[in-house]
Design a protein around this motif. Structure first.
Motif, PDB file in Angstrom:
ATOM      1  N   SER A  27      51.173  22.017 -89.620  1.00  0.00           N
ATOM      2  CA  SER A  27      49.707  22.234 -90.225  1.00  0.00           C
ATOM      3  C   SER A  27      49.099  20.890 -90.025  1.00  0.00           C
ATOM      4  O   SER A  27      49.814  19.691 -90.275  1.00  0.00           O
ATOM      5  CB  SER A  27      49.723  22.884 -91.265  1.00  0.00           C
ATOM      6  OG  SER A  27      50.217  22.104 -92.406  1.00  0.00           O
ATOM      7  N   ALA A  28      47.786  20.848 -89.985  1.00  0.00           N
ATOM      8  CA  ALA A  28      46.972  19.946 -90.003  1.00  0.00           C
ATOM      9  C   ALA A  28      45.714  20.097 -90.389  1.00  0.00           C
ATOM     10  O   ALA A  28      45.308  21.240 -90.464  1.00  0.00           O
ATOM     11  CB  ALA A  28      46.944  19.027 -88.508  1.00  0.00           C
ATOM     12  N   GLU A  29      45.085  19.181 -91.044  1.00  0.00           N
ATOM     13  CA  GLU A  29      43.448  19.424 -91.602  1.00  0.00           C
ATOM     14  C   GLU A  29      42.798  18.134 -91.617  1.00  0.00           C
ATOM     15  O   GLU A  29      43.452  16.900 -91.887  1.00  0.00           O
ATOM     16  CB  GLU A  29      43.818  19.678 -93.144  1.00  0.00           C
ATOM     17  CG  GLU A  29      42.507  20.285 -93.851  1.00  0.00           C
ATOM     18  CD  GLU A  29      42.462  20.674 -95.168  1.00  0.00           C
ATOM     19  OE1 GLU A  29      41.742  20.244 -96.035  1.00  0.00           O
ATOM     20  OE2 GLU A  29      43.359  21.274 -95.480  1.00  0.00           O
ATOM     21  N   ALA A  30      41.473  18.234 -91.100  1.00  0.00           N
ATOM     22  CA  ALA A  30      40.707  17.006 -90.840  1.00  0.00           C
ATOM     23  C   ALA A  30      39.339  17.595 -90.953  1.00  0.00           C
ATOM     24  O   ALA A  30      38.825  18.455 -90.497  1.00  0.00           O
ATOM     25  CB  ALA A  30      40.997  16.437 -89.432  1.00  0.00           C
ATOM     26  N   ASP A  31      38.587  16.558 -91.659  1.00  0.00           N
ATOM     27  CA  ASP A  31      37.236  17.101 -91.820  1.00  0.00           C
ATOM     28  C   ASP A  31      36.210  16.456 -90.868  1.00  0.00           C
ATOM     29  O   ASP A  31      36.655  15.115 -90.566  1.00  0.00           O
ATOM     30  CB  ASP A  31      36.741  16.371 -93.300  1.00  0.00           C
ATOM     31  CG  ASP A  31      37.314  17.395 -94.441  1.00  0.00           C
ATOM     32  OD1 ASP A  31      37.654  18.332 -94.182  1.00  0.00           O
ATOM     33  OD2 ASP A  31      37.575  16.511 -95.445  1.00  0.00           O
TER      34      ASP A  31
END
Length: 181
Positions: A27-31
């Motif tokens: 998984s990855a999360e970036a704003d």
């Protein structure tokens, strides 16, 4: 000696796994920032506006919020003997009522939903409303979408077929759909 070979072999496998990694991740999360402008109906990527034709008298473009386009086939204005609406058990065709323009960046197919009894009122017995390109009443846009290239426009007509309605006024929302080709 077997132990040393085993440790050397495991070290080689671990090193090659790191050097040749797959780049996969769980998984990855970036704003990221996103900007959206809501434009008036006549300035949107899919622009809706009245035509310059006589039947544009039935089109209202709300000068308030969003400049939304609506059609009202009641009390025609601008004529000496104003009518009050369509008659029962009849078919009306209004050519060139409003205009759709593709102000986007790619070719699109445009369709407009057909409206039937239940969209208005279950007691609207036999009432249908269809939209068609220009004056081509035989090509309703719910069955036969039109293609608009970037920067092109099409005028739209309106066909109303009434049955024997038991109520006098009908209101419903039609859906205009545009999909990239």
């Amino acid at each position: 000696m077997n132990r040393r070979r085993l440790l050397a072999g495991l070290g080689a496998v671990a090193t090659s796994g790191v050097a040749l990694g797959t780049g996969a991740f769980t998984s990855a999360e970036a704003d990221r920032s996103v900007g959206v402008t809501v434009a008036d109906d006549d300035q949107a990527y899919l622009a809706l506006s009245p035509t310059q034709a006589a039947n544009a008298t039935f089109v209202n473009q709300d000068s308030g919020a969003n400049n939304e386009l609506s059609i009202d086939i009641n009390d025609a204005t601008g004529t000496a003997d104003n009518g009050d609406g369509v008659g029962p058990n009849s078919v009306y065709e209004f050519d060139e009522v409003f205009r759709i323009e593709n102000q986007g960046t790619q070719e699109i197919e445009v369709s407009i939903s057909e409206l039937v009894d239940d969209d208005f009122d279950p007691t609207a017995s036999g009432l249908t409303v269809q939209f068609y390109p220009g004056t081509d009443v035989d090509s309703p846009l719910h069955d036969d979408p039109i293609t608009l290239g970037t920067g092109t426009a099409q005028v739209i007509g309106l066909r109303i077929e009434t049955g024997e309605p038991t109520v006098e006024n009908f209101n419903a929302d039609a859906t205009v759909r545009a999909e990239a080709t």
